[in-house]
Structures are given as C-alpha cells and as structure tokens.
Design a protein around this motif. Structure first.
Motif, PDB file in Angstrom:
ATOM      1  N   ILE A  37       0.934  -1.387   0.155  1.00 33.15           N
ATOM      2  CA  ILE A  37       0.122  -0.132   0.050  1.00 33.15           C
ATOM      3  C   ILE A  37       0.845   1.411   0.034  1.00 33.15           C
ATOM      4  CG2 ILE A  37      -2.094  -1.011   0.981  1.00 33.15           C
ATOM      5  CD1 ILE A  37      -1.183  -0.048   3.754  1.00 33.15           C
ATOM      6  N   CYS A  38       0.214   2.390  -0.592  1.00 30.78           N
ATOM      7  CA  CYS A  38       0.898   3.827  -0.647  1.00 30.78           C
ATOM      8  C   CYS A  38       0.819   4.492   0.714  1.00 30.78           C
ATOM      9  CB  CYS A  38       0.497   4.440  -1.960  1.00 30.78           C
ATOM     10  SG  CYS A  38      -1.333   4.903  -1.755  1.00 30.78           S
ATOM     11  N   GLN A  39       1.275   5.459   0.860  1.00 31.71           N
ATOM     12  CA  GLN A  39       1.168   6.490   2.103  1.00 31.71           C
ATOM     13  C   GLN A  39      -0.215   6.741   2.180  1.00 31.71           C
ATOM     14  OE1 GLN A  39       3.687   7.073   4.418  1.00 31.71           O
ATOM     15  NE2 GLN A  39       2.065   7.669   5.505  1.00 31.71           N
ATOM     16  N   GLU A  40      -1.041   7.387   1.220  1.00 35.18           N
ATOM     17  CA  GLU A  40      -2.482   7.536   1.172  1.00 35.18           C
ATOM     18  C   GLU A  40      -3.088   6.345   1.964  1.00 35.18           C
ATOM     19  OE1 GLU A  40      -5.914   8.354  -1.497  1.00 35.18           O
ATOM     20  OE2 GLU A  40      -4.255   9.345  -2.015  1.00 35.18           O
ATOM     21  N   CYS A  41      -2.883   5.012   1.522  1.00 34.84           N
ATOM     22  CA  CYS A  41      -3.533   3.844   1.876  1.00 34.84           C
ATOM     23  C   CYS A  41      -3.235   3.721   3.457  1.00 34.84           C
ATOM     24  CB  CYS A  41      -3.453   2.644   1.118  1.00 34.84           C
ATOM     25  SG  CYS A  41      -4.265   2.910  -0.564  1.00 34.84           S
ATOM     26  N   VAL A  42      -2.069   4.007   4.066  1.00 32.55           N
ATOM     27  CA  VAL A  42      -1.622   3.811   5.146  1.00 32.55           C
ATOM     28  C   VAL A  42      -2.282   4.857   5.973  1.00 32.55           C
ATOM     29  CG1 VAL A  42       0.418   4.104   6.761  1.00 32.55           C
ATOM     30  CG2 VAL A  42       0.910   2.970   4.543  1.00 32.55           C
ATOM     31  N   ASP A  43      -2.297   6.105   5.564  1.00 26.05           N
ATOM     32  CA  ASP A  43      -3.022   7.101   6.307  1.00 26.05           C
ATOM     33  C   ASP A  43      -4.461   6.609   6.359  1.00 26.05           C
ATOM     34  OD1 ASP A  43      -0.737   8.657   6.524  1.00 26.05           O
ATOM     35  OD2 ASP A  43      -1.317   9.804   4.889  1.00 26.05           O
ATOM     36  N   HIS A  44      -5.282   6.153   5.493  1.00 25.86           N
ATOM     37  CA  HIS A  44      -6.544   5.707   5.421  1.00 25.86           C
ATOM     38  C   HIS A  44      -6.695   4.498   6.464  1.00 25.86           C
ATOM     39  CE1 HIS A  44     -10.469   4.798   3.772  1.00 25.86           C
ATOM     40  NE2 HIS A  44     -10.234   3.416   3.935  1.00 25.86           N
ATOM     41  N   HIS A  45      -5.849   3.547   6.455  1.00 22.58           N
ATOM     42  CA  HIS A  45      -6.081   2.381   7.303  1.00 22.58           C
ATOM     43  C   HIS A  45      -5.901   3.143   8.737  1.00 22.58           C
ATOM     44  CE1 HIS A  45      -5.353  -0.570   4.453  1.00 22.58           C
ATOM     45  NE2 HIS A  45      -4.967  -1.536   5.381  1.00 22.58           N
ATOM     46  N   LYS A  46      -4.943   4.011   8.921  1.00 24.35           N
ATOM     47  CA  LYS A  46      -4.846   4.530  10.493  1.00 24.35           C
ATOM     48  C   LYS A  46      -6.098   5.154  10.864  1.00 24.35           C
ATOM     49  CE  LYS A  46       0.410   4.575  10.421  1.00 24.35           C
ATOM     50  NZ  LYS A  46       1.450   5.492  10.353  1.00 24.35           N
ATOM     51  N   SER A  47      -6.707   5.976  10.096  1.00 30.95           N
ATOM     52  CA  SER A  47      -8.091   6.699  10.278  1.00 30.95           C
ATOM     53  C   SER A  47      -8.993   6.085  10.406  1.00 30.95           C
ATOM     54  CB  SER A  47      -7.806   7.860   9.458  1.00 30.95           C
ATOM     55  OG  SER A  47      -8.195   7.618   7.867  1.00 30.95           O
ATOM     56  N   ARG A  48      -9.241   4.808   9.804  1.00 32.21           N
ATOM     57  CA  ARG A  48     -10.456   4.209   9.801  1.00 32.21           C
ATOM     58  C   ARG A  48     -10.601   3.097  10.743  1.00 32.21           C
ATOM     59  NH1 ARG A  48     -10.923   8.120   7.156  1.00 32.21           N
ATOM     60  NH2 ARG A  48     -11.719   7.862   4.911  1.00 32.21           N
ATOM     61  N   LYS A  49     -11.747   3.041  11.765  1.00 28.42           N
ATOM     62  CA  LYS A  49     -11.744   1.701  12.860  1.00 28.42           C
ATOM     63  C   LYS A  49     -11.809   0.650  12.114  1.00 28.42           C
ATOM     64  CE  LYS A  49     -15.053   1.791  16.433  1.00 28.42           C
ATOM     65  NZ  LYS A  49     -16.165   2.192  17.242  1.00 28.42           N
ATOM     66  N   LEU A  50     -12.132   0.363  11.013  1.00 31.31           N
ATOM     67  CA  LEU A  50     -12.403  -0.982  10.223  1.00 31.31           C
ATOM     68  C   LEU A  50     -10.918  -1.570  10.291  1.00 31.31           C
ATOM     69  CD1 LEU A  50     -13.968  -3.220   9.084  1.00 31.31           C
ATOM     70  CD2 LEU A  50     -13.948  -2.189   6.969  1.00 31.31           C
ATOM     71  N   PHE A  51      -9.984  -0.514   9.916  1.00 29.90           N
ATOM     72  CA  PHE A  51      -8.700  -0.973   9.532  1.00 29.90           C
ATOM     73  C   PHE A  51      -7.508  -0.588  10.654  1.00 29.90           C
ATOM     74  CE2 PHE A  51     -10.473   0.058   5.503  1.00 29.90           C
ATOM     75  CZ  PHE A  51     -10.496  -0.805   4.859  1.00 29.90           C
ATOM     76  N   LYS A  52      -7.905  -0.084  11.731  1.00 27.34           N
ATOM     77  CA  LYS A  52      -6.984   0.376  12.587  1.00 27.34           C
ATOM     78  C   LYS A  52      -6.176  -0.679  13.466  1.00 27.34           C
ATOM     79  CE  LYS A  52      -7.999   4.721  14.393  1.00 27.34           C
ATOM     80  NZ  LYS A  52      -8.480   5.623  15.227  1.00 27.34           N
ATOM     81  N   LYS A  53      -6.603  -2.023  13.304  1.00 25.34           N
ATOM     82  CA  LYS A  53      -6.058  -3.010  14.027  1.00 25.34           C
ATOM     83  C   LYS A  53      -5.044  -3.545  12.882  1.00 25.34           C
ATOM     84  CE  LYS A  53      -8.948  -3.436  18.098  1.00 25.34           C
ATOM     85  NZ  LYS A  53      -9.499  -4.172  18.959  1.00 25.34           N
ATOM     86  N   HIS A  54      -5.275  -3.479  11.587  1.00 26.78           N
ATOM     87  CA  HIS A  54      -4.450  -3.989  10.710  1.00 26.78           C
ATOM     88  C   HIS A  54      -2.671  -4.034  11.004  1.00 26.78           C
ATOM     89  CE1 HIS A  54      -7.525  -4.890   7.281  1.00 26.78           C
ATOM     90  NE2 HIS A  54      -7.711  -4.921   8.450  1.00 26.78           N
ATOM     91  N   GLU A  55      -2.279  -4.972  10.625  1.00 25.91           N
ATOM     92  CA  GLU A  55      -0.860  -4.922  10.948  1.00 25.91           C
ATOM     93  C   GLU A  55      -0.057  -4.455   9.591  1.00 25.91           C
ATOM     94  OE1 GLU A  55       3.194  -7.784  12.218  1.00 25.91           O
ATOM     95  OE2 GLU A  55       1.066  -8.657  11.522  1.00 25.91           O
ATOM     96  N   ILE A  56       0.639  -3.211   9.603  1.00 32.30           N
ATOM     97  CA  ILE A  56       1.296  -2.513   8.746  1.00 32.30           C
ATOM     98  C   ILE A  56       2.687  -2.414   9.094  1.00 32.30           C
ATOM     99  CG2 ILE A  56       1.255  -0.479   7.252  1.00 32.30           C
ATOM    100  CD1 ILE A  56      -1.696   0.141   8.045  1.00 32.30           C
ATOM    101  N   LYS A  57       3.572  -2.813   8.045  1.00 32.78           N
ATOM    102  CA  LYS A  57       4.928  -2.920   8.207  1.00 32.78           C
ATOM    103  C   LYS A  57       5.628  -2.003   7.029  1.00 32.78           C
ATOM    104  CE  LYS A  57       5.187  -7.336  10.350  1.00 32.78           C
ATOM    105  NZ  LYS A  57       5.808  -8.594  10.079  1.00 32.78           N
ATOM    106  N   PRO A  58       6.602  -1.350   7.373  1.00 30.88           N
ATOM    107  CA  PRO A  58       7.086  -0.490   6.125  1.00 30.88           C
ATOM    108  C   PRO A  58       8.072  -1.720   5.103  1.00 30.88           C
ATOM    109  CG  PRO A  58       7.892   0.317   8.443  1.00 30.88           C
ATOM    110  CD  PRO A  58       7.074  -0.926   8.528  1.00 30.88           C
ATOM    111  N   LEU A  59       8.079  -1.154   3.750  1.00 30.68           N
ATOM    112  CA  LEU A  59       8.719  -2.057   2.897  1.00 30.68           C
ATOM    113  C   LEU A  59       9.930  -2.675   3.421  1.00 30.68           C
ATOM    114  CD1 LEU A  59       8.097  -0.631  -0.822  1.00 30.68           C
ATOM    115  CD2 LEU A  59       6.867  -2.614   0.621  1.00 30.68           C
TER     116      LEU A  59
END
Length: 147
Positions: A37-59
């Motif tokens: 995912i791109c930075q916009e999608c990372v920000d989207h993940h962090k700001s949405r309740k549905l995605f907040k618990k997703h595990e996101i790792k830097p490339l």
C-alpha cells in the motif's frame, strides 16, 4: 507474501495494490489485506476504525523479514533469488536466469530496482518539500512586509 512480492514487483519498484487513478509507489505492506500500500492507503488504514488493527509494516522491514524467512529462496534450486524477471513477473535465482525460459527474458537485480524506486520516491518528496518551502517563505515575506 511470497506471491505478493513476486507478482507486484515491477521495473519501477513495488506498487500500491489498491485502486487509484494513477499507479503509486508502495511504502508499506498490510499483512491483514495481504497487499502493498501507498502512503495515502497507510493514512486511510490509520484513520478508519475498520482498519486500525491491521498490521502494517514498512517495505524495508518486509524485505528484511522475507530474507530471514527464506521468502527470497528459489523453490526449484534453493538459491537466493537476487533477480527479477520482468517478462514472467517473478523473482528468480541465477540458475533460473541461465535456463529456459528466463535466459532470454528481461531481468534486473532486485536490490538495484528497489534502490531506483526509493530514489524516485525521495526525489518526489524533496520536490514537494521545496515547493512548500517556497510558499512558506513567500507567506512569511508577506507577513513581514505588512508590519
């Protein structure tokens, strides 16, 4: 993750797998979505309740993890995959490169292409910062002139 690494790696680097009007460089990997995912999608993940618990790792962390877990090992030859075959869109080892079908395909070193991708991303960020810096200086000058 192996499939995502292999299928999504392109000549210009790893791209965001979400739908956008234009292709965007990926900056992270979401384990829950199994997608780069791109930075916009990372920000989207962090700001949405549905995605907040997703595990996101830097490339970089994903690639280091991939090396540790042998995700970069060739399944046929058990060698490290240091090349990417653009024709087949998969990571390959030096043995694969020398035999059919890859010997006549366009290939590049994975690390070289990632470096180019990172340089492009950094250059774009730097350009944006320079533009913003000019706007800030202009606004500051206007404030000082109005005193």
């Amino acid at each position: 993750l192996r499939k995502a690494l292999s299928n999504q790696y392109r000549k210009e680097g790893v791209i965001c797998q979400e739908e956008h009007e234009e292709e965007r460089s990926a900056v992270s990997f979401c384990s829950d979505c199994d997608a780069f995912i791109c930075q916009e999608c990372v920000d989207h993940h962090k700001s949405r309740k549905l995605f907040k618990k997703h595990e996101i790792k830097p490339l970089q962390q994903v690639f280091e993890q991939g090396k540790k877990e042998n995700l970069f090992k060739c399944l046929k030859h058990k060698e490290n995959c240091k090349l990417y075959c653009h024709t087949c869109e998969e990571m390959i080892c030096h043995i694969c490169r020398s035999i059919q079908p890859h010997h006549s395909h366009e290939v590049s070193y994975i690390d070289d292409e990632l470096g180019k991708s990172n340089k492009t991303t950094l250059t774009q960020c730097l350009s944006s910062v320079r533009t913003q810096r000019k706007a800030i200086r202009s606004a500051l000058q206007e404030v000082q002139d109005s005193k």
